[in-house]
Design a protein around this motif. Sequence first.
Motif, PDB file in Angstrom:
ATOM      1  N   ASN A   1       0.718  -1.162   0.164  1.00  0.00           N
ATOM      2  CA  ASN A   1      -0.163  -0.173  -0.022  1.00  0.00           C
ATOM      3  C   ASN A   1       0.738   1.164   0.106  1.00  0.00           C
ATOM      4  N   GLY A   2       0.545   2.217  -0.799  1.00  0.00           N
ATOM      5  CA  GLY A   2       1.459   3.616  -0.910  1.00  0.00           C
ATOM      6  C   GLY A   2       1.798   3.543  -2.343  1.00  0.00           C
ATOM      7  N   LEU A   3       1.621   2.300  -3.218  1.00  0.00           N
ATOM      8  CA  LEU A   3       2.164   2.206  -4.783  1.00  0.00           C
ATOM      9  C   LEU A   3       1.083   2.827  -5.401  1.00  0.00           C
ATOM     10  N   GLU A   4       1.439   3.720  -6.186  1.00  0.00           N
ATOM     11  CA  GLU A   4       0.381   4.717  -6.639  1.00  0.00           C
ATOM     12  C   GLU A   4       0.176   4.221  -8.347  1.00  0.00           C
ATOM     13  N   LYS A   5       1.472   3.929  -9.046  1.00  0.00           N
ATOM     14  CA  LYS A   5       1.637   3.979 -10.561  1.00  0.00           C
ATOM     15  C   LYS A   5       2.288   2.684 -10.774  1.00  0.00           C
ATOM     16  N   ILE A   6       1.710   1.917 -11.618  1.00  0.00           N
ATOM     17  CA  ILE A   6       2.429   0.617 -12.443  1.00  0.00           C
ATOM     18  C   ILE A   6       2.612   0.973 -13.838  1.00  0.00           C
ATOM     19  N   GLY A   7       3.771   1.128 -14.526  1.00  0.00           N
ATOM     20  CA  GLY A   7       3.983   1.449 -15.864  1.00  0.00           C
ATOM     21  C   GLY A   7       3.472   0.573 -16.954  1.00  0.00           C
ATOM     22  N   ASP A   8       3.509   1.146 -17.966  1.00  0.00           N
ATOM     23  CA  ASP A   8       3.235   0.371 -19.176  1.00  0.00           C
ATOM     24  C   ASP A   8       4.269  -0.960 -19.244  1.00  0.00           C
ATOM     25  N   TYR A   9       4.068  -2.240 -19.422  1.00  0.00           N
ATOM     26  CA  TYR A   9       4.743  -3.393 -19.779  1.00  0.00           C
ATOM     27  C   TYR A   9       5.688  -3.735 -18.604  1.00  0.00           C
ATOM     28  N   ALA A  10       5.421  -3.063 -17.309  1.00  0.00           N
ATOM     29  CA  ALA A  10       6.077  -3.227 -16.245  1.00  0.00           C
ATOM     30  C   ALA A  10       6.658  -4.765 -16.075  1.00  0.00           C
ATOM     31  N   PHE A  11       5.409  -5.721 -16.056  1.00  0.00           N
ATOM     32  CA  PHE A  11       5.817  -6.972 -15.864  1.00  0.00           C
ATOM     33  C   PHE A  11       5.429  -7.998 -16.900  1.00  0.00           C
ATOM     34  N   LYS A  12       5.607  -7.411 -18.336  1.00  0.00           N
ATOM     35  CA  LYS A  12       5.352  -8.300 -19.448  1.00  0.00           C
ATOM     36  C   LYS A  12       6.482  -9.187 -19.441  1.00  0.00           C
ATOM     37  N   ASP A  13       6.046 -10.251 -19.964  1.00  0.00           N
ATOM     38  CA  ASP A  13       6.806 -11.532 -20.143  1.00  0.00           C
ATOM     39  C   ASP A  13       7.432 -11.974 -18.779  1.00  0.00           C
ATOM     40  N   CYS A  14       6.882 -11.923 -17.616  1.00  0.00           N
ATOM     41  CA  CYS A  14       7.572 -12.485 -16.598  1.00  0.00           C
ATOM     42  C   CYS A  14       6.633 -13.768 -16.543  1.00  0.00           C
ATOM     43  N   LYS A  15       7.189 -14.725 -17.210  1.00  0.00           N
ATOM     44  CA  LYS A  15       6.387 -15.941 -17.415  1.00  0.00           C
ATOM     45  C   LYS A  15       6.142 -16.859 -16.048  1.00  0.00           C
TER      46      LYS A  15
END
Length: 122
Positions: A80-94
Amino acid sequence: MKKEKNIMLEPFEVDSESKIIVKYLENESHVNIPDGIERIADGVFKNKKLSSISVPHSLREIGNYAFFGCKNLTSIELLNGLEKIGDYAFKDCKKLSNVEIPTSVIRIGKNAFNCTCLTRKG
């Protein structure tokens, strides 16, 4: 003369004024983001061998492509406190199968969790 504002906080290079991790200097399987860090810059952990990440309550933003291609990443606890998660931040984390999004998050970027192994709860 421009004042150097980046400092070394092993294993990171940090912008000391804005409290942003701008570079990761290792390739360990577990990363502990230090308390006081407010942002992870774009692409910092891209294609690293991470399997788990611990983040502090001070973290407000995860940049675009921050963890893109971390194929061994299995866990990250977003606090809690996190406000923004960017584009493709976790893409391909299989191997990332479960992520709980805190209620403090107001923006999740385009394809931030484009991972085929995520499961939905509830």
